[in-house]
Design a protein around this motif. Structure first.
Motif, PDB file in Angstrom:
ATOM      1  N   ASP A  25      47.827 -40.840   8.492  1.00  0.00           N
ATOM      2  CA  ASP A  25      46.768 -40.256   9.320  1.00  0.00           C
ATOM      3  C   ASP A  25      47.066 -38.801   9.663  1.00  0.00           C
ATOM      4  O   ASP A  25      46.196 -37.936   9.581  1.00  0.00           O
ATOM      5  N   VAL A  26      48.305 -38.545  10.058  1.00  0.00           N
ATOM      6  CA  VAL A  26      48.678 -37.178  10.441  1.00  0.00           C
ATOM      7  C   VAL A  26      48.615 -36.247   9.233  1.00  0.00           C
ATOM      8  O   VAL A  26      48.111 -35.124   9.321  1.00  0.00           O
ATOM      9  N   LEU A  27      49.106 -36.691   8.079  1.00  0.00           N
ATOM     10  CA  LEU A  27      49.072 -35.847   6.881  1.00  0.00           C
ATOM     11  C   LEU A  27      47.653 -35.585   6.400  1.00  0.00           C
ATOM     12  O   LEU A  27      47.355 -34.488   5.928  1.00  0.00           O
ATOM     13  N   ALA A  28      46.782 -36.568   6.523  1.00  0.00           N
ATOM     14  CA  ALA A  28      45.380 -36.348   6.139  1.00  0.00           C
ATOM     15  C   ALA A  28      44.741 -35.290   7.042  1.00  0.00           C
ATOM     16  O   ALA A  28      44.035 -34.396   6.559  1.00  0.00           O
ATOM     17  N   ASP A  29      45.018 -35.366   8.334  1.00  0.00           N
ATOM     18  CA  ASP A  29      44.487 -34.376   9.269  1.00  0.00           C
ATOM     19  C   ASP A  29      45.100 -33.002   9.008  1.00  0.00           C
ATOM     20  O   ASP A  29      44.395 -31.993   9.036  1.00  0.00           O
ATOM     21  N   MET A  30      46.402 -32.962   8.737  1.00  0.00           N
ATOM     22  CA  MET A  30      47.072 -31.690   8.466  1.00  0.00           C
ATOM     23  C   MET A  30      46.532 -31.065   7.179  1.00  0.00           C
ATOM     24  O   MET A  30      46.318 -29.847   7.118  1.00  0.00           O
ATOM     25  N   LEU A  43      44.880 -27.400   7.091  1.00  0.00           N
ATOM     26  CA  LEU A  43      45.477 -26.328   6.289  1.00  0.00           C
ATOM     27  C   LEU A  43      44.514 -25.824   5.217  1.00  0.00           C
ATOM     28  O   LEU A  43      44.511 -24.625   4.909  1.00  0.00           O
ATOM     29  N   LEU A  44      43.711 -26.704   4.648  1.00  0.00           N
ATOM     30  CA  LEU A  44      42.704 -26.247   3.685  1.00  0.00           C
ATOM     31  C   LEU A  44      41.704 -25.308   4.353  1.00  0.00           C
ATOM     32  O   LEU A  44      41.310 -24.288   3.777  1.00  0.00           O
ATOM     33  N   TYR A  45      41.321 -25.626   5.582  1.00  0.00           N
ATOM     34  CA  TYR A  45      40.422 -24.746   6.322  1.00  0.00           C
ATOM     35  C   TYR A  45      41.073 -23.378   6.563  1.00  0.00           C
ATOM     36  O   TYR A  45      40.461 -22.336   6.339  1.00  0.00           O
ATOM     37  N   VAL A  46      42.337 -23.395   6.986  1.00  0.00           N
ATOM     38  CA  VAL A  46      43.046 -22.133   7.259  1.00  0.00           C
ATOM     39  C   VAL A  46      43.203 -21.319   5.983  1.00  0.00           C
ATOM     40  O   VAL A  46      42.985 -20.106   5.976  1.00  0.00           O
ATOM     41  N   MET A  47      43.568 -21.979   4.884  1.00  0.00           N
ATOM     42  CA  MET A  47      43.760 -21.246   3.633  1.00  0.00           C
ATOM     43  C   MET A  47      42.434 -20.678   3.122  1.00  0.00           C
ATOM     44  O   MET A  47      42.417 -19.574   2.566  1.00  0.00           O
ATOM     45  N   ASP A  48      41.336 -21.407   3.296  1.00  0.00           N
ATOM     46  CA  ASP A  48      40.029 -20.866   2.918  1.00  0.00           C
ATOM     47  C   ASP A  48      39.713 -19.618   3.724  1.00  0.00           C
ATOM     48  O   ASP A  48      39.210 -18.629   3.184  1.00  0.00           O
ATOM     49  N   ARG A  49      40.012 -19.654   5.006  1.00  0.00           N
ATOM     50  CA  ARG A  49      39.766 -18.479   5.854  1.00  0.00           C
ATOM     51  C   ARG A  49      40.645 -17.305   5.430  1.00  0.00           C
ATOM     52  O   ARG A  49      40.198 -16.160   5.429  1.00  0.00           O
ATOM     53  N   GLN A  50      41.897 -17.586   5.069  1.00  0.00           N
ATOM     54  CA  GLN A  50      42.776 -16.505   4.626  1.00  0.00           C
ATOM     55  C   GLN A  50      42.290 -15.917   3.313  1.00  0.00           C
ATOM     56  O   GLN A  50      42.411 -14.713   3.087  1.00  0.00           O
ATOM     57  N   TRP A  51      41.742 -16.735   2.436  1.00  0.00           N
ATOM     58  CA  TRP A  51      41.230 -16.229   1.173  1.00  0.00           C
ATOM     59  C   TRP A  51      40.043 -15.297   1.413  1.00  0.00           C
ATOM     60  O   TRP A  51      39.910 -14.278   0.740  1.00  0.00           O
TER      61      TRP A  51
END
Length: 105
Positions: free
Chosen positions: A60-65, A69-77
């Protein structure tokens, strides 16, 4: 923001409460009566239970993480694209200087 997310989940993994282990669960893994088993059998049963419960919590924690992180990396891109658009070569000349005057690499 990326490092903040990693710190948050590192702390979460260290502090996440595991579901309690009941006597019934240990009895099921040791085939019933706990009095006829030695300490190594009981420790093995408890370690298997803890591993299984930790895997359930970790999924559960890894799915949420992963989602975060995908959201953060998209924003950084998006920021990289914007930064590259600001520092593209000026005019049609290929002198390698961007709008800021820095030499492009």
């Amino acid at each position: 923001q990326y490092h903040r997310v990693l710190r948050y989940y590192h702390h979460l993994f260290l502090t996440v409460p595991l579901p309690p282990i009941t006597d019934d669960e240990v009895a099921l893994l040791t085939d019933g009566i706990a009095e006829v088993h030695d300490a190594s059998d009981l420790l093995r049963a408890v370690s298997l239970l803890v591993r299984h419960k930790m895997e359930l919590v970790a999924e559960d924690v890894l799915a949420d993480m992963t989602r975060r992180l995908l959201y953060v990396m998209d924003r950084q891109w998006e920021m990289v694209d914007y930064s590259m658009a600001l520092h593209r070569p000026m005019g049609g000349s290929n002198n390698g200087l961007g709008k800021s005057g820095d030499k492009a690499r």
